[in-house]
Design a protein around this motif. Sequence first.
Motif, PDB file in Angstrom:
ATOM      1  N   LEU A 190      -5.768  -3.738  -3.019  1.00  0.00           N
ATOM      2  CA  LEU A 190      -5.071  -4.516  -1.989  1.00  0.00           C
ATOM      3  C   LEU A 190      -3.689  -3.947  -1.697  1.00  0.00           C
ATOM      4  CD1 LEU A 190      -6.093  -8.160  -2.973  1.00  0.00           C
ATOM      5  CD2 LEU A 190      -6.866  -6.818  -1.010  1.00  0.00           C
ATOM      6  N   LEU A 191      -3.038  -3.367  -2.698  1.00  0.00           N
ATOM      7  CA  LEU A 191      -1.751  -2.710  -2.443  1.00  0.00           C
ATOM      8  C   LEU A 191      -1.922  -1.584  -1.430  1.00  0.00           C
ATOM      9  CD1 LEU A 191      -0.102  -2.444  -5.996  1.00  0.00           C
ATOM     10  CD2 LEU A 191       0.761  -3.732  -4.037  1.00  0.00           C
ATOM     11  N   VAL A 192      -2.990  -0.815  -1.578  1.00  0.00           N
ATOM     12  CA  VAL A 192      -3.250   0.276  -0.628  1.00  0.00           C
ATOM     13  C   VAL A 192      -3.498  -0.291   0.767  1.00  0.00           C
ATOM     14  CG1 VAL A 192      -4.869   2.111  -0.020  1.00  0.00           C
ATOM     15  CG2 VAL A 192      -4.129   1.843  -2.390  1.00  0.00           C
ATOM     16  N   VAL A 193      -4.331  -1.330   0.848  1.00  0.00           N
ATOM     17  CA  VAL A 193      -4.692  -1.898   2.151  1.00  0.00           C
ATOM     18  C   VAL A 193      -3.474  -2.480   2.851  1.00  0.00           C
ATOM     19  CG1 VAL A 193      -6.028  -3.713   3.294  1.00  0.00           C
ATOM     20  CG2 VAL A 193      -7.076  -2.337   1.479  1.00  0.00           C
ATOM     21  N   PHE A 194      -2.650  -3.229   2.139  1.00  0.00           N
ATOM     22  CA  PHE A 194      -1.567  -3.968   2.783  1.00  0.00           C
ATOM     23  C   PHE A 194      -0.296  -3.140   2.970  1.00  0.00           C
ATOM     24  CE2 PHE A 194      -4.339  -7.440   1.952  1.00  0.00           C
ATOM     25  CZ  PHE A 194      -3.986  -8.431   2.851  1.00  0.00           C
ATOM     26  N   PHE A 195      -0.089  -2.115   2.145  1.00  0.00           N
ATOM     27  CA  PHE A 195       1.140  -1.325   2.281  1.00  0.00           C
ATOM     28  C   PHE A 195       0.861   0.061   2.858  1.00  0.00           C
ATOM     29  CE2 PHE A 195       2.390  -4.616  -0.658  1.00  0.00           C
ATOM     30  CZ  PHE A 195       3.680  -4.916  -0.236  1.00  0.00           C
ATOM     31  N   ALA A 238      -1.937  -3.181   6.663  1.00  0.00           N
ATOM     32  CA  ALA A 238      -2.506  -4.504   6.960  1.00  0.00           C
ATOM     33  C   ALA A 238      -1.491  -5.624   6.758  1.00  0.00           C
ATOM     34  CB  ALA A 238      -3.736  -4.757   6.085  1.00  0.00           C
ATOM     35  N   GLY A 239      -0.430  -5.352   6.012  1.00  0.00           N
ATOM     36  CA  GLY A 239       0.563  -6.389   5.751  1.00  0.00           C
ATOM     37  C   GLY A 239       1.646  -6.493   6.797  1.00  0.00           C
ATOM     38  N   ASP A 240       1.596  -5.655   7.843  1.00  0.00           N
ATOM     39  CA  ASP A 240       2.647  -5.698   8.865  1.00  0.00           C
ATOM     40  C   ASP A 240       2.760  -7.083   9.496  1.00  0.00           C
ATOM     41  OD1 ASP A 240       3.141  -3.078   8.350  1.00  0.00           O
ATOM     42  OD2 ASP A 240       2.127  -2.285  10.133  1.00  0.00           O
ATOM     43  N   GLY A 271       4.859  -9.490   7.556  1.00  0.00           N
ATOM     44  CA  GLY A 271       6.252  -9.145   7.287  1.00  0.00           C
ATOM     45  C   GLY A 271       6.428  -8.173   6.139  1.00  0.00           C
ATOM     46  N   LEU A 272       5.323  -7.587   5.625  1.00  0.00           N
ATOM     47  CA  LEU A 272       5.436  -6.592   4.568  1.00  0.00           C
ATOM     48  C   LEU A 272       5.840  -5.248   5.164  1.00  0.00           C
ATOM     49  CD1 LEU A 272       2.223  -7.466   2.511  1.00  0.00           C
ATOM     50  CD2 LEU A 272       4.555  -8.270   2.141  1.00  0.00           C
ATOM     51  N   ILE A 273       6.537  -4.450   4.363  1.00  0.00           N
ATOM     52  CA  ILE A 273       7.032  -3.154   4.822  1.00  0.00           C
ATOM     53  C   ILE A 273       5.991  -2.093   4.497  1.00  0.00           C
ATOM     54  CG2 ILE A 273       8.898  -1.461   4.633  1.00  0.00           C
ATOM     55  CD1 ILE A 273      10.689  -3.771   3.626  1.00  0.00           C
ATOM     56  N   SER A 274       5.420  -1.482   5.514  1.00  0.00           N
ATOM     57  CA  SER A 274       4.412  -0.445   5.287  1.00  0.00           C
ATOM     58  C   SER A 274       5.057   0.791   4.674  1.00  0.00           C
ATOM     59  CB  SER A 274       3.735  -0.067   6.607  1.00  0.00           C
ATOM     60  OG  SER A 274       3.002  -1.151   7.113  1.00  0.00           O
ATOM     61  N   PHE A 275       4.364   1.379   3.716  1.00  0.00           N
ATOM     62  CA  PHE A 275       4.875   2.589   3.078  1.00  0.00           C
ATOM     63  C   PHE A 275       3.705   3.314   2.442  1.00  0.00           C
ATOM     64  CE2 PHE A 275       7.371   4.932  -0.200  1.00  0.00           C
ATOM     65  CZ  PHE A 275       8.177   5.625   0.695  1.00  0.00           C
ATOM     66  N   ASP A 276       3.686   4.651   2.593  1.00  0.00           N
ATOM     67  CA  ASP A 276       2.534   5.426   2.124  1.00  0.00           C
ATOM     68  C   ASP A 276       2.357   5.370   0.617  1.00  0.00           C
ATOM     69  OD1 ASP A 276       1.886   6.142   4.659  1.00  0.00           O
ATOM     70  OD2 ASP A 276       2.831   8.118   4.587  1.00  0.00           O
ATOM     71  N   GLN A 277       3.473   5.335  -0.108  1.00  0.00           N
ATOM     72  CA  GLN A 277       3.406   5.428  -1.565  1.00  0.00           C
ATOM     73  C   GLN A 277       3.628   4.070  -2.223  1.00  0.00           C
ATOM     74  OE1 GLN A 277       6.563   8.408  -1.899  1.00  0.00           O
ATOM     75  NE2 GLN A 277       5.080   9.831  -2.737  1.00  0.00           N
ATOM     76  N   ILE A 278       3.022   3.906  -3.384  1.00  0.00           N
ATOM     77  CA  ILE A 278       3.300   2.772  -4.264  1.00  0.00           C
ATOM     78  C   ILE A 278       4.227   3.302  -5.355  1.00  0.00           C
ATOM     79  CG2 ILE A 278       2.326   1.028  -5.789  1.00  0.00           C
ATOM     80  CD1 ILE A 278       1.514   0.794  -2.796  1.00  0.00           C
ATOM     81  N   GLU A 279       5.335   2.629  -5.571  1.00  0.00           N
ATOM     82  CA  GLU A 279       6.308   3.120  -6.545  1.00  0.00           C
ATOM     83  C   GLU A 279       5.662   3.209  -7.927  1.00  0.00           C
ATOM     84  OE1 GLU A 279      10.158   1.370  -6.448  1.00  0.00           O
ATOM     85  OE2 GLU A 279      10.288   1.434  -4.263  1.00  0.00           O
TER      86      GLU A 279
END
Length: 730
Positions: free
Chosen positions: A565-570, A574-576, A579-587
């Motif tokens: 879900l982190l991949v899908v929403f960020f 899908a989280g745009d 109000g989630l901030i889209s970003f290619d990488q997960i820290e």
Amino acid sequence: MERWTRAMIRYRWAVVAVWVVVFVVSSAAASGLSRLLTNRFSLPGTDTQRAERILEDHFDQKSTGSFMIVVRGAPGSAPQLLPAVDQAAHRAAGVLPSGDVASVQPVSDSIVNARIVSNLEPADAKGYTDRMRAAVGTVPGAQAYVTGQAAIEHDLDPVFKHDLKVGELYIAIPIALVILAFVFGTLAFLLPLIFAAAAIPTTLAIIWIFAHYMELSTYLQNLVTLIGLGIAVDYSLLIIYRYREEIHSGKATQDAIVATMQTAGRAVVFSGTAVAIGLALMLAMPLPFMRGFGIGGLFIPIISVACALTLLPVLLYFLAAKLDRVRLLPRFITERREAEENFWARLARAIMRHPAAIAAGTTALLVAIALPAVALELGPGSNKGIPRNLESVQGLDILSDAVGAGALAPTAVVIDSHRPGAADDARLQAGLTRLQDSLRADPQVAAVIFDPASTQFVDPSRRYLQLQVIGKSEYGTPASLDFAKRLRQDIVPAAGFPTGVDVYAGGGPPSGVDFLHLTYSAFPWLVLGVLVLTYFLLLRAFRSIVLPLKAIILNLLSITAAYGLLVVFFKWGAGDALGLISFDQIEGWIPVFIFAMVFGLSMDYEVFLVSRMREEWDAGRDNETAVALGLAKTGRIVTAAGLVMFAAFMGFVAGSIVGLQQFGFGLGAAIIIDVTIIRALLVPSAMALFGRWNWWLPQNVARVFRVRNSPLAPSAPRARPAPGPSSVGS
């Protein structure tokens, strides 16, 4: 457990007095904790650390403790701005301990950049940001910005505090209170808050002791409060509900408390140990800041179990009956909810009728949710996911547009010749020239900065040299990480430095490479250790060799689904809409924290649910009835506890920083999947399919672990109990 509980009740006033003293002393100690916490970040045993030590010891600077002054004027004004910027930079360096002006140079026809170095850690340097801005003042005809890592940390601190305050005070705590009030239906919902008020300050006081001897992160305090509140709710719900059940069965108060602690109290002990094992995973990580979180993760469940075994029985004795008399919900709501035909009883019967279909459907759904995890792309962090309206970020954006996105965190290439004066050696100089030429030819390099006449680049002993390499991409992007690997593996060896010369790459991109390598070279082995320890703990708790394996597999499935879900929403955006901030990488730190926290907390729910099923099995129920009764009697507790944790984690999502959004979303998603799809549907349906094999424990294994063997072998028949009070929902 019976002897212990009766002793707590017998000496109840002493127990209360001890906890009051502990609370007062702990609160006083915890009040001084924040000033001992820091954002220092070290990477022991890496080239990054070696480069940083040379910079600090021989150049009197830290790459992470530097500032930059960015001044933008009208087109073509850079030459005229240069003297004023130089004066402003020296004024600013004068207010920064160990501050020194490393360079002042135009980077375009309208922008001048000054770099000020120091030997301060970012956590210390950031405190001088406002004074440096005052010293810079105004530059006639231009706009001046003070930026750099330390300045960005300074500007982000109020943002962090505001986001956490909004998340905790306006989202997590109010929602948690509403859920607790609804679940309890009386003033008894105050008992978990009293529990938390005792356990959390005590844990923070223990952390205060450790903070004198090791580096602990600023955000450890918030994490301990969050986890402490969740565990307090979990344990209070389980014990108070069981106490109510024992009272309703006709037991006297003291006997009801004893029976409660013999069943629910025992489950809490195993549950707390499982949580501690999961969270203490971070103690063994090779990064100091993660070990700090491991300290908190180890002690909050330990203190919570101690509180549950000592203070909670006394609170039940003194307050439970009085608080239950004050209703917060109309009687018809609570009576309907506790009736035999409640939602959980109906759900249990439905699962028992179609266990194969439900198990297959939920498993397929979880696998589908988890599949995007194969696209998980990890990074060391980024400045893209922070608010752009901060002065330091605005200055960074201006500099990035002019020079390259890597201007904030350049790569520091440090050369150690191992001989004073060897910096002038012809062979070393030839290697240095080849290195600079190769760097300038690299597609990711925007600029190479080196001044042989400056002590900022050649130390006074002329043994050490350093180059600053500014990248075109930000330090945490895949392109920058690839450059750091290319620099170490190809560019430096190809430069042909003389034998005996060591070259270290530190700073921005190399530190990201080292961080990910340190973290994920250790993480799989530590996960394996946690799984093995948890398996043996649950084997003893459930007295089965099948159920612990099932619990571990399902926990891993819920965690992997959260990664998906982190991949899908960020990453996929899908989280745009939320109000989630889209970003290619997960820290890179987030999957580690999610695993440790979710694995520990979800084991809470597993122990609560399966312990009750085991209890019904031991009472003589057949497998289906035992599983259904366990779900009917604990489903509401597990779901309510999970919803409280979900609300707490959503407090992080409300913030404006992408790392915290990813962290809170991943935790919240994993918990909500765990308490709905897995605990409410997949666990009971799988156990219905396993049948009597759920409770199988071979005699030789039982002897090794010193537990009473299962009262029924897998192949033996067992009579179904007659219908009546023991039916589902009673």
